[in-house]
Scaffold this active site. Structure first.
Site, PDB file in Angstrom:
ATOM      1  N   HIS A 150       7.180  14.253  39.439  1.00  0.00           N
ATOM      2  CA  HIS A 150       6.526  15.364  38.721  1.00  0.00           C
ATOM      3  C   HIS A 150       5.040  15.457  39.116  1.00  0.00           C
ATOM      4  CE1 HIS A 150       7.080  18.016  34.923  1.00  0.00           C
ATOM      5  NE2 HIS A 150       6.088  18.478  35.633  1.00  0.00           N
TER       6      HIS A 150
ATOM      7  N   ARG B 241      11.880  23.043  36.298  1.00  0.00           N
ATOM      8  CA  ARG B 241      12.222  22.034  35.304  1.00  0.00           C
ATOM      9  C   ARG B 241      13.597  21.447  35.629  1.00  0.00           C
ATOM     10  NH1 ARG B 241       7.566  21.654  34.116  1.00  0.00           N
ATOM     11  NH2 ARG B 241       6.599  22.152  32.117  1.00  0.00           N
TER      12      ARG B 241
END
Ligand code: GLV
Length: 309
Positions: A272, A224
């Site tokens: 992502h 993350r």
């Protein structure tokens, strides 16, 4: 009744098809169905808007259609007593292995350097090929980290992994605790972040830690963005302490246009996409978990709210 929210109608349509195929008897609805929210017992979600959960007064549990649940655990519209189930692998491990192989081969072949030189129209070969493979250090040996670590070990890479609790992973040196963390950093040429994002791992990729990596090491962040201190990374790249950063996740997504990462010659950005959730495999886990829950059994991927993953 399961309420499905993906935020994208086309995507939801495909998930609905998978549910219909795998569990024809299960009633699955989306925002389009405009059914009474009181009837919804379970929700399957990716990235719901703030206050989304407030609409469902009789919720019994949440299926995260993702491996990471940091955004769900942090929400204030979900009672902490409500079970959250996350996905385990669901096709992501193999994709992460492929992504990381691409990075490892990029470093081994110096392709990052040649991409930089191409922009400068600079024909400058390195004097020789790298004789050794990068030593791989994996932060986070969960479902995904273990599979990645084992694959790299099988392919002849020297692999260390760091996790909270001790474990045996064949072919992988498993390190734990603060001392283990520093030991891993000191002997890692390619650092891979696969940690869950929790209070304990927030900003863990900071200057004090990253500078413990040997000179010329590289970083891949597929965990993350909140775990990385962006400006610390930039300064370590600028001083050439670090060679390359391959970043798939960011503290703000999409990455803002004015962020210095975009134009940095030692940063490779992907949006992502290191691993997509495969709906067929994810739906199988949700359906099996609903069966387990109906029988009073423990579901897989149950999030421990005290640990945050
Ligand atoms: C993606 O980032 C996931 O958590 O599955």
């Amino acid at each position: 009744m399961l309420y499905l929210h993906f935020g994208d109608e086309r995507e939801e349509g495909y998930w609905l098809k998978c549910f219909k195929q795998q569990a024809p008897g299960l009633q699955v609805v989306t925002a389009k169905d405009k059914l009474a929210p009181e009837a919804v017992k379970w929700v399957g979600v990716w990235n719901p808007k703030p206050n989304f959960f407030k609409a469902f007064p009789n919720l019994q549990g949440v299926f995260a259609l993702s491996a990471g649940v940091d955004a769900l655990v942090a929400r204030d519209d979900l009672p902490s007593s409500l079970p959250i189930m996350r996905l385990l692998d669901a096709g992501m491990a193999q994709q992460m292995i492929d992504y990381l192989l691409w990075v490892a081969l990029t470093l081994q072949g110096d392709f990052d350097l040649y991409l930089q030189r191409q922009k400068q129209k600079n024909w400058q070969p390195e004097l020789s090929k790298n004789p050794t493979k990068p030593r791989v250090g994996i932060l986070g040996l969960g479902t995904l980290g273990i599979k990645v670590a084992q694959k790299f070990s099988q392919l002849g890479y020297s692999v260390s992994g760091w996790k909270r609790t001790a474990a045996f992973v064949e072919g992988v040196e498993v390190l734990v605790g603060d001392e283990g963390f520093v030991n891993l950093l000191k002997k890692t040429d390619l650092l891979v972040n696969l940690l869950p994002n929790t209070a304990a791992t927030n900003k863990i990729l900071n200057k004090a830690n990253l500078e413990k990596l040997p000179q010329g090491a590289s970083l891949v962040n597929i965990g993350r963005g909140q775990q990385l201190v962006d400006k610390d990374l930039i300064s370590l790249l600028d001083t050439q302490h670090l060679r390359l950063a391959v970043l798939d996740v960011f503290s703000t997504e999409p990455l803002p246009e004015n962020h210095p990462f975009w134009a940095h010659s030692q940063v490779i950005i992907t949006p992502h996409i290191a691993a997509y959730t495969l709906p067929e495999l994810a739906v199988e886990q949700v359906v099996n978990n609903l069966k387990r829950l109906a029988k009073g059994e423990k579901p897989t991927g149950l999030v421990d709210s005290t640990l945050g993953y």
